[in-house]
Write a protein that holds these residues in place. Sequence first.
Motif, PDB file in Angstrom:
ATOM      1  N   GLY A 108       0.803  -1.214   0.000  1.00 19.74           N
ATOM      2  CA  GLY A 108       0.000   0.000   0.000  1.00 19.74           C
ATOM      3  C   GLY A 108       0.836   1.265   0.000  1.00 19.74           C
ATOM      4  O   GLY A 108       0.665   2.145  -0.866  1.00 19.74           O
ATOM      5  N   LEU A 120      -9.224  -2.131  -3.578  1.00 17.37           N
ATOM      6  CA  LEU A 120      -8.831  -0.723  -3.510  1.00 17.37           C
ATOM      7  C   LEU A 120      -8.321  -0.181  -4.853  1.00 17.37           C
ATOM      8  O   LEU A 120      -7.986   0.998  -4.954  1.00 17.37           O
ATOM      9  CB  LEU A 120      -7.751  -0.543  -2.440  1.00 17.37           C
ATOM     10  N   THR A 138      -8.401   3.677  -4.469  1.00 22.96           N
ATOM     11  CA  THR A 138      -9.715   4.266  -4.209  1.00 22.96           C
ATOM     12  C   THR A 138     -10.401   3.506  -3.085  1.00 22.96           C
ATOM     13  O   THR A 138     -10.314   2.276  -3.003  1.00 22.96           O
ATOM     14  CB  THR A 138     -10.596   4.215  -5.475  1.00 22.96           C
ATOM     15  N   GLY A 139     -11.097   4.219  -2.220  1.00 20.53           N
ATOM     16  CA  GLY A 139     -11.792   3.597  -1.096  1.00 20.53           C
ATOM     17  C   GLY A 139     -12.770   2.514  -1.549  1.00 20.53           C
ATOM     18  O   GLY A 139     -13.290   2.551  -2.670  1.00 20.53           O
ATOM     19  N   VAL A 159      -5.101  -3.188   4.978  1.00 18.11           N
ATOM     20  CA  VAL A 159      -6.150  -2.234   4.611  1.00 18.11           C
ATOM     21  C   VAL A 159      -5.858  -0.863   5.225  1.00 18.11           C
ATOM     22  O   VAL A 159      -5.988   0.170   4.558  1.00 18.11           O
ATOM     23  CB  VAL A 159      -7.535  -2.749   5.047  1.00 18.11           C
ATOM     24  N   SER A 176      -3.047   0.836   3.394  1.00 14.66           N
ATOM     25  CA  SER A 176      -3.354   1.111   1.989  1.00 14.66           C
ATOM     26  C   SER A 176      -4.468   2.135   1.829  1.00 14.66           C
ATOM     27  O   SER A 176      -4.489   2.903   0.860  1.00 14.66           O
ATOM     28  CB  SER A 176      -3.759  -0.187   1.279  1.00 14.66           C
ATOM     29  N   ALA A 177      -5.425   2.164   2.757  1.00 14.55           N
ATOM     30  CA  ALA A 177      -6.620   2.992   2.582  1.00 14.55           C
ATOM     31  C   ALA A 177      -6.469   4.410   3.106  1.00 14.55           C
ATOM     32  O   ALA A 177      -7.252   5.288   2.730  1.00 14.55           O
ATOM     33  CB  ALA A 177      -7.816   2.322   3.262  1.00 14.55           C
ATOM     34  N   ALA A 204      -5.980   6.582   0.215  1.00 17.82           N
ATOM     35  CA  ALA A 204      -6.816   6.312  -0.953  1.00 17.82           C
ATOM     36  C   ALA A 204      -7.871   7.401  -1.103  1.00 17.82           C
ATOM     37  O   ALA A 204      -8.245   8.060  -0.137  1.00 17.82           O
ATOM     38  CB  ALA A 204      -7.483   4.949  -0.808  1.00 17.82           C
ATOM     39  N   THR A 240     -13.707   6.873   0.959  1.00 19.56           N
ATOM     40  CA  THR A 240     -13.836   6.207   2.255  1.00 19.56           C
ATOM     41  C   THR A 240     -13.805   4.699   2.094  1.00 19.56           C
ATOM     42  O   THR A 240     -14.412   4.143   1.173  1.00 19.56           O
ATOM     43  CB  THR A 240     -15.152   6.621   2.941  1.00 19.56           C
ATOM     44  N   THR A 241     -13.091   4.043   3.001  1.00 19.40           N
ATOM     45  CA  THR A 241     -13.027   2.580   3.033  1.00 19.40           C
ATOM     46  C   THR A 241     -13.713   2.090   4.308  1.00 19.40           C
ATOM     47  O   THR A 241     -13.426   2.577   5.402  1.00 19.40           O
ATOM     48  CB  THR A 241     -11.570   2.087   3.015  1.00 19.40           C
ATOM     49  N   GLY A 289     -10.029   8.557   3.470  1.00 20.06           N
ATOM     50  CA  GLY A 289      -8.740   8.824   2.846  1.00 20.06           C
ATOM     51  C   GLY A 289      -8.357  10.291   2.873  1.00 20.06           C
ATOM     52  O   GLY A 289      -9.218  11.167   2.755  1.00 20.06           O
TER      53      GLY A 289
END
Length: 458
Positions: free
Chosen positions: A120, A154, A174-175, A191, A194-195, A198, A201-202, A239
Amino acid sequence: MTSLDQDSQKSAARVGLTSDTLRIHGGKPLRGRIEVRGAKNLVTKAMVAALLGDSPSTLKGVPEISDVHVVKGLLEAHGVRVDASEPGVLQLDPTNVVSAHFAEINAHAGSSRIPILFCGPLLHQLGEAFIPDLGGCKIGDRPIDFHLDALRALGATVEKLDDGIHLTAPNGLTGAHIELPFPSVGATEQVLLSAVRARGTTELKNAAIEPEIMDLIAILQKMGAIISVEPNRVIVIEGVEKLRGYLHTAIFDRNEAASWAAAALATGGDITVGGAEQQELMTFLNVYRKVGGEFDVLEDGIRFWHPGGPLAPVQIETDVHPGFMTDWQQPMVVALTQADGVSVVHETVYENRFGFTDALNEMGAHIVVHKDGIASITRRVPRRKLEQAAVVTGPTPLHAADVRVPDLRGGFSHLIAALAADGSSTISNVGIIARGYELFLDKLAQLGAEYEVVAPSA
């Protein structure tokens, strides 16, 4: 020479051990005080998190373990400047991150699984990442599918090659809405790392919530991340465009603390673990008390001791936090060989974590492993695919043997058994123990253990 032998020797060399073989003279209670520093399972991830910042980070409480040296080498291969001149402190400057050559990554990674967590941050910094074949302790398949599926969700493109995995995200990440099949610590870390940068939103469902995860979230929040921990294992990451460096002192290593506590119980000793805290060990402390061990929570640590008399058998079910950690069961099994009756340990997290019991049986223990697990009406943790169970009948006096360390926690368990056993045991591949136990030989000496470092062929 096997890959395990090579890994052991490399790990030993990284922390200054002249040999990866010990001769332990057992039968003597361990007594005294030792200190634990930052958790292996947090420090290495915090080092990776520094890649996400646009300014230097400072991490304190860093233990002198082999895995820290591995991650340091990987970071330096990617252009991060790492200053380790002050003991227990790392200065991490990621302002000149570059793509590392495969040979450099492979040389530093060895059997470590840490490289997967670089994905990520490197995708954010460089738009691509490469990880070699992953190794680690031989305690099960530990598939990385959870990691790769999350990265795909993602927006990363994953290409599996003969020598590893190549990932690209030229347009960034991207989330996404992600639900883990199992609350995996590693996949949750993936996650999070990585998020945080991004777009969008994740939402991560069925996330791990271990104390080390919470400490990593605290670090990311210091860096500028927006992360909410919601009920029912849901983590929401909003993100942000950029992150800065952090200043953080790592949470203590609860796995090391529990291991020394089990050593006190198995050897009939009295060990104060400086730096240990009650809150993160409450589940372990309950089991410790049920077995018959005593402990006293101090302002600066926890004292563990065997009060004399017989130990009691127990039933243990490993589980994700806040359950009984899988990393705690291996050293505790050694203590259970001295309990008066039949104990049952259900391993529900990893599918092959009882291999270390073969050596204990050679040393006089009576342990039967049920490879398909055992159903029980008293079970609280749901049965899981590939779970196993160990039935430990005691008390059985332990005697010396020649033992080869199979993995990190199993290796420390063999060390405990040798310290509790009557006679002199030879333990080889102890470099594996150096992956996660800081200066363990110095600590053994502080506790009055009798041992010698010997040549591997002795």
